[in-house]
Design an enzyme around this catalytic site. Structure first.
Site, PDB file in Angstrom:
ATOM      1  CB  THR A 196      -4.759   2.590  -7.569  1.00 28.43           C
ATOM      2  OG1 THR A 196      -5.993   2.667  -6.850  1.00 28.43           O
ATOM      3  CG2 THR A 196      -4.185   3.993  -7.680  1.00 28.43           C
ATOM      4  CE1 TYR A 244      -2.129   3.602  -3.350  1.00 25.88           C
ATOM      5  CE2 TYR A 244      -4.472   3.700  -3.863  1.00 25.88           C
ATOM      6  CZ  TYR A 244      -3.272   3.030  -3.908  1.00 25.88           C
ATOM      7  OH  TYR A 244      -3.192   1.791  -4.496  1.00 25.88           O
TER       8      TYR A 244
END
Length: 340
Positions: A126, A150
């Site tokens: 990501t 995250y």
């Protein structure tokens, strides 16, 4: 091991293959003639997103015995790893859940792959690994400084892969996604998770009356219109990048790769909602709300490396097209749920 037009393609296991991005990767692999199997615990995925011809195993990627059986039965030679949790604000509220689901379980999967001598590993990473980048667009060489659990959970997995592939005969590709949106143009899959937080998904749900409007989280960012700016990539272009990455890993087994997946153009929240209005002929109800924890002001990719090294050429680099495909899928999803 160089893949040629006549050599058989090695079998691929897709983790989280019944989810949004994973199912599109499965379709891309199947379309290109790769043998594919899927493992998914169906916590956020859907069996209907997969072709009936694809072997499916319902289970967890931390289940070493199940993985060993799958690797043996399918003769797995490559893994595409999508399984994990992906909601940034939720990661801030439940950090240990994210470190367990995204990092600890990824470690178990990597260890199982080593035991089975699986030589190639593609990881769904990501842009959140960059945190708040100092320059924009951001290249792969930028500092990695996540600002939410995250992003850290994904960066830790990247590091595990880098260290593992240095010590063992395995190579990997970490693909750092920017904002994924849209749906399969043939209507075979799309974003189906209830309560999804992706902006375009939320907006098309609102268009169809499934929500009473769209929340704009933060209007005081240091951006041209005060709202967050993101690089939106069509999910089919992203899936195509995974197939190219797999081919590259097989062609050069001593080499590992890290690449951004984005178009290099950012759109603000307001620009996206204006585009939804334009595509649908509707006017969305917008509600301005405070910023969400863990959200940077702007994230835009520098995609030069993936274009250069993999020859990746996006086919759906158009915001209106992305929205049209997402809306078409949302309508089909309503039919699927009515008929279920």
């Amino acid at each position: 091991m160089n893949e040629t037009a006549t050599s058989p393609k090695p079998p691929v296991l897709v983790t989280g293959g019944a989810g949004y991005i994973g199912s599109h990767a499965v379709l891309a692999l199947v379309d290109a003639g790769w043998p594919v199997a899927v493992i998914d615990n169906l916590s956020t995925g859907f069996r209907f997103a997969l072709p009936d011809s694809v072997p499916f195993y319902e289970g967890d990627i931390a289940d070493a015995d199940l993985l060993a059986r799958i690797f043996s039965e399918q003769q797995t030679s490559a893994i595409m790893h999508f399984a994990g949790s992906i909601i940034v604000p939720e990661s801030v509220e439940k950090p240990l859940d994210y470190y367990h689901n995204n990092t600890v379980k990824s470690r178990a999967l990597i260890e199982a792959a080593l035991h089975a001598r699986v030589p190639h590993f593609i990881f769904s990473s990501t842009a959140a690994t960059y945190g708040v980048p100092e320059t924009s667009p951001v290249s792969e060489d930028a500092a990695r400084a996540p600002i939410n659990p995250y992003g850290w959970s994904k960066l830790m997995t990247e590091q595990m892969l880098a260290d593992t592939c240095t010590a063992h005969p395995m190579n990997y590709c970490a693909l750092r996604y920017f904002n994924v949106a849209g749906a399969d143009p043939q209507g075979r899959s799309g974003q189906s998770t209830a309560g999804a937080t992706h902006l375009i998904k939320v907006a098309v749900e609102a268009v169809l009356g499934k929500r009473d409007g769209v929340s704009v989280f933060g209007s005081d960012y240091d951006t041209p219109d005060g709202t967050g700016v993101r690089d939106y990539i069509h999910v089919n272009d992203l899936a195509a990048a995974h197939v190219l990455a797999l081919q590259a890993l097989i062609a050069e087994p001593e080499r590992s790769l890290t690449m951004n997946c984005g178009y290099g153009r950012g759109f603000s929240v307001r620009e996206v909602l204006d585009a939804v209005d334009r595509v649908t002929g509707e006017t969305l109800v917008r509600r301005e709300e405070p910023r969400r924890a863990g959200d940077p002001a702007s994230l835009v990719a520098d995609p030069a490396r993936i274009r250069r090294e993999l020859g990746w050429k996006p086919r759906h680099d158009d915001l209106d097209t992305i929205i049209e495909h997402a809306l078409r899928w949302e309508r089909k999803l309503s039919q699927i749920r009515r008929n279920a």
